[in-house]
Design a protein around this motif. Structure first.
Motif, PDB file in Angstrom:
ATOM      1  N   LEU A 191       0.808  -1.220   0.000  1.00 44.36           N
ATOM      2  CA  LEU A 191       0.000   0.000   0.000  1.00 44.36           C
ATOM      3  C   LEU A 191       0.843   1.272   0.000  1.00 44.36           C
TER       4      LEU A 191
ATOM      5  N   GLU B 210       3.311   2.080  -1.669  1.00 46.55           N
ATOM      6  CA  GLU B 210       3.638   2.540  -3.023  1.00 46.55           C
ATOM      7  C   GLU B 210       2.413   3.104  -3.727  1.00 46.55           C
ATOM      8  N   PHE B 211       1.259   2.804  -3.167  1.00 42.44           N
ATOM      9  CA  PHE B 211       0.020   3.198  -3.833  1.00 42.44           C
ATOM     10  C   PHE B 211      -0.614   4.419  -3.192  1.00 42.44           C
TER      11      PHE B 211
ATOM     12  N   PRO C 236       3.339   8.425  -2.860  1.00 40.17           N
ATOM     13  CA  PRO C 236       3.947   7.196  -2.337  1.00 40.17           C
ATOM     14  C   PRO C 236       4.827   7.512  -1.129  1.00 40.17           C
TER      15      PRO C 236
END
Lengths: 333, 333
Positions: free
Chosen positions: A275, A277-278, A282
């Motif tokens: 998550l 990275e999302f 980020p």
DNA sequence: TTGAAAGCGCTACCAG
DNA sequence: CTGGTAGCGCTTTCAA
């Protein structure tokens, strides 16, 4: 429906049926076929309790986590389970929701089931419970709590080092007003994590102002804690979060307040879950290798199935700083 | 360590120890105390397998899900488990990772454990397996698959209706180039969900162009599918995602491509998991009441413990459209 | 109020 | 290669 009925139908003894079901290949092929047919026809499913009781062994591992909702825990579980399955083990999962009485209950349950090994991935452990586990002789591995003994191994993360890296990094970026957002069980008086933050700030960033806040673990918890923090009027230029899951909630609240990340405030997480990275942006975070932890746990719990040498009793893992877009230079006043 | 040792130490019979441990209050208090002390001193934990075997009953429910990583499944589990615990049941969790052989294995395992009831929350079910469960006589509740029979209940979501609402809504906003992003198991030839999308588009938005794509369930899967979709050169003005978890990944990829949501492209999810409010922008989605589903499951599986009337054999749940910021008018060409 | 003993369904050992 | 059978640890009559 039991072995005897199958035996009767197949015209053999229960012993033979048992042999077929356990793949003991002394059985003549014709016999095996007869038995398997009977099993099919009767829709027979061996009683696993009877099996375990009679056999004495368990082929089942247990895993207890505080919060399966946090992807960190799931990642560890996934790896452990995959390794286990490969060696013919099953894994029981128990979720405590950070509730001590639930932890106690789950541990007793696991002992009662005579699991072959137990992984305990929770924030806090009562000394009595540890004793109970020690006495139970069940191979156990703790994550981040307890100490190694005869049947207990230990995997810990050098959380302090992680926090140091982050504080140093933020300090070098000019941040002098810091905040730490934890979740209740990580922010108790004894919490290594809060303590690590406080110590590190006073050491690496002596002149810095700081504040801490905490709510539940998770998105909503992070959000509430951030709201609470901002409500005090304190305006940190950087917020260090106890983990990524909480950080994601913090980001949401900052957005709500019109604070841009990282221009107005930097945010960091911990764990490097997918998550992170999302998120938007980020997250800068600290990587903890969940897969490695899962593998190690399996090795600790079922050393005989593993070829390599046992990893010893205690392992310390260093987190690794991952720079992404949620951190930047401190805004000038 | 077993009953007999405890009995010996307490100077009573195993029957009495059993009575104490099961809270059967015919036991004299002095005796009870003696027994409990012995239990303490010996760190005795009853063997649950023996208990189940001798007692015949199980007090354990099973739950099988495709993907515990998707918060949707966890939410259902959480509610089911809470209800269960309140009535003295435990819940075993098994995760299939969308793998059919894992499903088979898990079901057999649950039958072998003689669970008192089984909740199966997976995308696809082989007919043979359903038969196996039917024969097993274990009270079972399926989510979104199978049909109700003697021991099998059913909870389904009117997915089609949900998709209709979304397509109508987007159409009314002027969207004429639509895409559907699923995940592999939701996009098979038999998939109700893909089919619902296709049918609805041709009905409510006859002139619309459309495209579908799919990868895994989850953030990364959504992202890959979106990447793949965009690589075809097709530029939808709206993307309908099979669920919120996938949608969150899609948002990430769109951001990467410099596409603004909702100005350049609208995105919708499904499920209304917590994460959907934390996305950026927050997702327009369809609410599915996971808590209600969890409660219903428990009622189906353990009707005797529930006061109200049994809910019948089959329940259909209508999703509810939740408008947030990820959708808006179609961009004019 | 307590004890003795018959299973629960299966495995594993010993014979044959 | 197969059958008989003694447990595994506990619950549950049936007697006392």
């Amino acid at each position: 429906m039991n072995l005897e009925e199958v035996a009767k139908r197949a015209g053999v003894s229960t012993a033979t049926v048992s042999r077929v079901l356990n793949n003991i290949d002394v059985v003549r092929n014709a016999t095996r076929v007869k038995v398997l047919r009977a099993v099919q026809e009767l829709n027979y499913h061996p009683n696993l309790h009877a099996r375990t009781l009679a056999g004495g062994k368990s082929r089942t591992l247990g895993m207890i986590v505080s919060n399966m909702e946090n992807p960190f825990f799931f990642d560890v579980f996934r790896t452990l389970e995959a390794d286990a399955r490969l060696q013919g083990y099953d894994v029981f999962l128990a979720n405590t929701d950070y509730r001590p009485e639930q932890l106690t209950r789950s541990i007793r349950l696991m002992i009662g089931r005579r699991v072959a090994g137990l992984a305990v991935v929770v924030s806090e452990m009562d000394a009595d419970l540890i004793q109970e586990l020690t006495n139970s002789k069940i191979p156990t591995v703790f994550y981040d709590v307890g100490t190694a003994t005869r049947n207990i191994s230990n995997i810990r993360v050098n959380y302090r080092r992680g926090i140091e890296q982050v504080v140093e990094y933020l300090h070098s970026l000019g941040h002098r007003k810091l905040a730490f957002i934890g979740h209740h069980s990580a922010l108790g008086p004894t919490s290594e994590r809060e303590q690590a933050f406080l110590d590190t700030v006073s050491r690496y960033a002596p002149g810095a102002e700081w504040r801490t806040a905490a709510d539940q673990d998770g998105l909503e918890g992070g959000r509430s804690a951030a709201r609470e923090l901002l409500a005090t009027g304190f305006r940190p230029t950087a917020i260090i979060c106890v983990n990524d899951f909480v950080a994601a909630g913090v980001l949401r609240e900052l957005r709500q307040h019109g604070l841009r990340v990282p221009q107005d405030v930097s945010v960091t997480g911990f764990d490097n879950i997918k998550l992170s990275e999302f998120c938007c942006p980020p997250l800068t975070t600290l990587h903890i290798p969940r897969d490695r932890i899962g593998h190690l746990m399996f090795q600790f719990l079922a050393p005989e199935t593993h070829t390599g040498k046992p990893p010893g009793k205690e392992i310390m893992i260093d987190p690794e700083l991952i720079l992404r877009e949620s951190t930047g230079p401190a805004a000038s006043e």
